[in-house]
Design an enzyme around this catalytic site. Structure first.
Site: not given
Length: 338
Positions: A137-139, A141, A253
């Protein structure tokens, strides 16, 4: 240190005429094809005690022997980082990642990541590639992730991700009023000029080529498919659910920005913070202060690598997104009363 692996298998007559690597993948199904190919090449996987080529065809009756040690990965240091574990057994860990936590060390983030925390709480993960991390997961998110705790689970989870049988559903808050859901199937790759961003890379328009023309360069993006549906429409904003069919970097995104519905708080793809026309007061301040993209991995489903049982988890929205939704409800009600 490392994990010692020892296997012995007799090649059944039904495999006669098949290649060594094909037979080995079938017999050693707990390990990836790439790993097995490497063991054949290094001589750790033998045929009747001798080294063989991956393409060698077997006749049946041979004995395959594997003796190897999977070395402990010592590139990363264990660190006492808190982890919110939702489910745990000997094969998998399901966790709820908070905002601000980087999943894996990389450029600009040498430590202090989820991986460092996993190694601290579960030292045995040093024997698993990337400490068992099979997706990210993105930082900024939040939400559910699964981590492999055994080599069997690592192989099976990667296979499930490749086969698209891992269910991942996210919830997000976007700028703009969406009317319906849909599917976006647009390839995603690295942005051609801004290397910190990803982008939809569309195929250039087709035209008839002359003999002297240079054919257009192929699309460099990878297939990316996002299914999205509207959960609730607010004045100037939308609350949506997104189901990933593929798992590209920044996929939701990028796709939502491509549809002109960027995620609230996503400064990478919006630039400066933005809000819809008519946004004022406490809602405007809430959005101005929102520190990240409003994206949460709400649901996760998969087939358990050992038991083959279907499993499902769900985690509630984090407090910051709940507060934003409350402000959007108030804002919408006030706009309707005016």
């Amino acid at each position: 240190m490392g994990q010692k692996i020892q296997h012995n298998h007799r090649v059944d007559a039904q495999w006669a005429g098949q290649r060594l690597d094909q037979i080995a993948v079938a017999l050693l199904h707990d390990y990836s094809r790439g790993r097995i190919q490497q063991w054949i090449k290094s001589g750790e996987l033998t045929v009747d005690g001798r080294s063989a080529k991956a393409k060698e065809k077997l006749h049946g009756g041979e004995y395959l022997s594997l003796s190897t040690v999977i070395p402990e990965d010592s590139r990363w240091e264990p660190q006492p980082i808190g982890i919110d574990v939702i489910y745990l057994d000997e094969h998998i860990i399901v966790l709820n990642k908070p905002a601000g936590l980087v999943v894996h060390p990389g450029a600009g983030t040498a430590d202090g990541t989820l991986l460092n925390g996993l190694l601290y709480h579960y030292p045995e993960l040093a024997d698993i590639p990337r400490a068992g991390i099979v997706h990210r997961l993105d930082k900024d998110t939040t939400g559910l992730m699964v981590v492999a705790r055994s080599l069997l689970a690592h192989t099976h989870l990667i296979q499930q991700l490749q086969a698209r049988t891992v269910g991942r559903e996210y919830e997000a808050i976007t700028l703009g009023e969406m009317t319906v859901g849909g599917v976006i199937n647009k390839p995603i790759g690295r942005h051609p000029t801004q290397r910190v961003k990803m982008a939809v890379l569309a195929q250039p328009p087709q035209r008839e080529l002359n003999d002297t023309d240079t054919p257009p360069r192929p699309v460099s993006g990878k297939e990316a498919i996002t299914h999205y549906r509207l959960l609730r429409r607010f004045k100037g904003y939308s609350y949506i659910a997104c189901r990933l069919e593929t798992g590209r970097t920044h996929q939701i995104r990028v796709h939502m920005t491509h549809l002109k519905f960027p995620l609230v708080g996503d400064r990478v793809y919006q630039g400066r913070q933005r809000w819809a026309a008519g946004t004022y007061g406490l809602l405007q301040q809430t959005i101005a202060d929102f520190p990240r993209q409003a994206l949460h991995a709400r649901r996760l489903s998969l087939i358990h690598p050992k038991t083959q049982a279907p499993m499902h988890w769900e985690t509630p929205l984090p407090e910051d997104m709940q507060l934003l939704l409350e402000q959007l409800k108030i804002h919408t009600k006030q706009a309707m009363e005016e």
